[in-house]
Design a protein around this motif. Structure first.
Motif, mmCIF file in Angstrom:
data_model
loop_
_atom_site.group_PDB
_atom_site.id
_atom_site.type_symbol
_atom_site.label_atom_id
_atom_site.label_comp_id
_atom_site.label_asym_id
_atom_site.label_seq_id
_atom_site.Cartn_x
_atom_site.Cartn_y
_atom_site.Cartn_z
ATOM 1 N N ALA A 595 51.765 39.112 50.074
ATOM 2 C CA ALA A 595 52.154 38.099 49.090
ATOM 3 C C ALA A 595 51.153 36.950 49.074
ATOM 4 O O ALA A 595 50.786 36.430 48.003
ATOM 5 C CB ALA A 595 53.551 37.578 49.399
ATOM 6 N N LYS A 596 50.669 36.550 50.246
ATOM 7 C CA LYS A 596 49.666 35.483 50.328
ATOM 8 C C LYS A 596 48.385 35.883 49.605
ATOM 9 O O LYS A 596 47.790 35.072 48.874
ATOM 10 C CB LYS A 596 49.372 35.186 51.802
ATOM 11 N N LEU A 597 47.970 37.118 49.799
ATOM 12 C CA LEU A 597 46.779 37.609 49.092
ATOM 13 C C LEU A 597 46.995 37.617 47.589
ATOM 14 O O LEU A 597 46.105 37.212 46.814
ATOM 15 C CB LEU A 597 46.430 39.025 49.570
ATOM 16 N N ALA A 598 48.176 38.120 47.173
ATOM 17 C CA ALA A 598 48.470 38.187 45.734
ATOM 18 C C ALA A 598 48.447 36.795 45.107
ATOM 19 O O ALA A 598 47.876 36.597 44.025
ATOM 20 C CB ALA A 598 49.821 38.851 45.510
ATOM 21 N N HIS A 599 49.058 35.827 45.813
ATOM 22 C CA HIS A 599 49.034 34.450 45.309
ATOM 23 C C HIS A 599 47.604 33.921 45.256
ATOM 24 O O HIS A 599 47.220 33.203 44.321
ATOM 25 C CB HIS A 599 49.894 33.536 46.185
ATOM 26 N N GLY A 600 46.803 34.270 46.248
ATOM 27 C CA GLY A 600 45.414 33.831 46.266
ATOM 28 C C GLY A 600 44.618 34.390 45.112
ATOM 29 O O GLY A 600 43.817 33.687 44.482
#
Length: 696
Positions: A595-600
């Motif tokens: 999720a952190k990667l997707a938000h990034g």
């Protein structure tokens, strides 16, 4: 610090202390019991108990316990105080002969393999005078045997003592044929104990280490044992302080801790004692293991004695150095000319026969869930039992089998080419790290047992199998005329070696070709505990133990059930821990990082629509695919685990655990380990191998 000579044995009611504190007549009678096997008189027991109590109180003891080895494989103790209240409100300290020789623990709360039901609780402990009493933590510990109300052995010690009696009886028969009578024959044991020391803080963050003793997950460390720099390397200060305290504690308990060093794997170490009589050697090894675990906490460390705590690096074994001694003479000492030493050749031949005939029983004796992960690599022997004799003894056996002349190899002086370095004589045999059962000069080193194991089972099997072989020789030779004995004995040796030479292998036990060759020779290859355990209840094994009074058929079958049940319970615990870690730690961490990667990626695209985020997208795809694979393997494991729990038959369940569940556990571990490479360190929920192995 006190002198070692002042410390050594100070907390043991040993022969020296007995001689000082017991009346001469009592001491002599007790020695006849200990060394000659005579029954113990209650009057003698009363005198011994009083002297033992007075000595223990002087050393600060307030309680006593019968210290025994139930079928759990570890030790057990129940503490009773010496106090006896008087009518006037005071108390005196008492300890009777009856309390010394007999105790009554609950027999239904220990593993019994069906020998005792819950409502059949009574059991007995009986003093073993051949293993000295000692003081531990202000408690007088009295080594004892443990049996049921109906007389069956419920412990590890009793069958071991029976096997020692069996081998002594048969060895005396053989020695009498050589004109050597009246000697006391004992087997000796030197148990090399390997272990890991890791940080307490890392240990407490790993549920798998705390509940199973090993890491169920863990990617290969960046630096393991590749550089081969840890073995015999300088010992870290914190570890050295631990080893110093351990030595002091063990020496006070009369344990002859002699050698300590770093082992091959990072954070791995070893302690080796001087050999002792097998019964006492087992007791001392169990004390050593207990002290290691307790003292490690003094230094912010945890001692791991699991056979394979970490993947990708060496596991820990417990090398069982076994020999036979007659009044202090080592019967496995080949002497200057082994070919001319007929007594040695007879005992050597009997060992070869015993190991070949009962190879499957020996493999069974070292079988455990933890050892299944260790055998077959990184200096642990393979699961195929074979014997290493070395060049000289191998050549002697070949000469006897093929009936050709043997020329004794000259002792070779090693010249290292530097004048200031001394020349020395080379040993007559090399060492073979891949051999399960190796001759090492004057003893045999059985390398199969794992580090967590109680060595009673191993030595019980070795002693009983050897007693059988010695009996065969004695039966064949006792009626041979004296003048014909030497020729008949040599002929017996030749025939027996021809029949059993298949067990001798001096090569590389790891080579794939050896596995094929072993199959051609007809040697057993039981890869797992589930494969190995059934040979315990083969009729051949039952008959062996019954013949020498070591175990009844009922006792054999009970031990089979206990071993199966323990294996299945360990597998059940590992499955449950693995599922919990994946569901509560690893999958949430992977999903959070995804999720952190997707938000990034979204944030970057908003600011830089043309920005290259392909590397982040590729990482995200790998995370999503990895999480999916983890879920697939997790569901497989869950289904198989539930199916296993529904199986009532312990052997069938063990087979399923070994052959169906273990591969799925391996696949799940691999899937999680692959994700550890991708997820950032601070997002990963537990310490990595690099952090855990900090105390290398």
């Amino acid at each position: 610090m006190s002198k070692v000579t002042d410390i050594y044995g100070s907390m043991v009611f040993n022969e020296h202390t007995m001689q000082e504190r017991l009346p001469s007549a009592t001491y002599k009678q007790l020695m006849r019991t200990i060394k000659g096997g005579e029954p113990l008189d209650i009057d003698v027991a009363n005198v011994v108990a009083h002297a033992m109590k007075e000595w223990a109180i002087e050393k600060g003891a307030t309680h006593f316990t019968h210290w025994f080895q139930p079928l759990t494989g570890i030790t057990s103790e129940k503490h009773d105080s010496f106090i006896d209240p008087t009518p006037d409100g005071r108390a005196i300290m008492t300890f009777s002969g009856k309390e010394l020789i007999q105790g009554e623990p609950d027999a239904s709360s220990f593993p019994s393999g069906g020998l005792r039901a819950t409502f059949e609780a009574r059991g007995y402990t009986a003093w073993d005078p051949t293993s000295y009493a000692f003081i531990k933590d202000e408690v007088l510990c009295i080594p004892t045997a443990f049996c049921s109300y109906t007389g069956e052995a419920l412990d590890k010690k009793t069958p071991l003592l029976r096997s020692m009696k069996a081998i002594e009886c048969q060895a005396k028969r053989v020695l009498a044929l050589f004109g050597e009578t009246g000697e006391r024959v004992t087997t000796t044991l030197g148990a090399e104990q390997e272990y890991f020391l890791i940080s307490e803080k890392d240990y407490e963050q790993r549920l798998d280490l705390m509940l199973t003793g090993r890491t169920l997950f863990g990617y290969s460390p960046c630096k393991g044992q590749e550089l081969e720099e840890h073995y015999f390397g300088a010992i870290r200060p914190s570890v050295n302080e631990f080893m110093k305290e351990l030595d002091d504690e063990l020496w006070a308990l009369g344990v002859s801790a002699r050698t300590k060093h770093n082992e091959v794997a990072p954070a791995q170490h070893e302690l080796a004692p001087i050999f002792a009589e097998t019964n006492r050697g087992v007791d001392e090894n169990l004390l050593t293991m207990e002290k290691m675990k307790l003292l490690a906490s003094h230094y912010g460390l945890v001692c791991l004695q699991h056979e394979k705590p970490f993947e990708f690096i060496n596991g820990s074994g417990k090398h069982n150095n076994w020999s036979i001694s007659a009044d202090g003479k080592n019967l496995f000492d080949p002497g200057e000319n082994p070919m001319q030493n007929l007594r040695f050749l007879v005992f050597l031949t009997c060992v070869i026969e015993a190991v070949d005939e009962y190879q499957e029983l020996l493999r069974m004796s070292a079988a455990s869930a933890g050892n299944d992960h260790r055998l077959g690599a990184n200096e642990a022997p393979p699961a195929i039992v074979s014997m290493f004799l070395g060049d000289e003894l191998g050549a002697i056996v070949d000469a006897l089998v093929d009936e050709h002349d043997y020329s004794s190899a000259e002792r070779v002086s090693m010249d290292l080419g530097v004048d200031v370095l001394p020349n020395f004589i080379k040993d007559n045999t090399d060492r073979n790290r891949t051999s399960p059962f190796a001759f090492t000069g004057n003893k045999f080193e059985f390398r199969m047992p794992g580090s967590a194991q109680n060595l009673s089972d191993v030595n019980m099997v070795l002693n009983t199998a050897m007693a059988k072989s010695l009996k065969g020789f004695a039966d064949a030779m006792e009626y041979v005329a004296v003048d014909d004995f030497e020729a008949a004995a040599i002929d017996y040796v030749k025939r027996t070696l021809r029949d059993h030479e298949r067990i001798i292998f001096n090569g590389d036990g790891y080579a794939h070709e050896w596995e094929e060759e072993a199959a051609r020779r007809g040697l057993a290859n039981h890869r797992t505990t589930a494969d190995a355990l059934p040979c315990l209840v083969d009729q051949k094994s039952i008959d062996l133990f019954a013949e020498f009074g070591v175990l009844t058929e009922t006792e054999v079958r009970s031990r089979y059930e206990v071993k199966l049940e323990k294996y299945n319970k360990i597998m059940n615990i590992e499955c449950r821990v693995m599922k919990r870690l994946v569901r509560r730690d690893y999958l949430p961490a992977i999903n959070r990082y995804a999720a952190k990667l997707a938000h990034g990626i979204t944030a970057i695209k908003e600011v830089l629509p043309d920005g290259d985020t392909s590397f982040m997208e590729e990482k995200l795809r790998r995370l999503v695919a990895g999480a999916a694979e983890i879920n697939i393997q997790l569901e497989k494991l869950h289904a198989l685990h539930r199916a296993s729990l529904d199986i009532a038959d312990q052997q069938e369940r063990a087979n399923m655990n070994a052959h169906e569940i273990v591969p799925v556990m391996d696949a799940l571990r691999h899937a999680v380990d692959e994700m550890e490479i991708i997820v950032e360190r601070e997002a990963w929920p537990v310490p990595t191998y690099n952090e855990i192995l900090f105390y290398a």
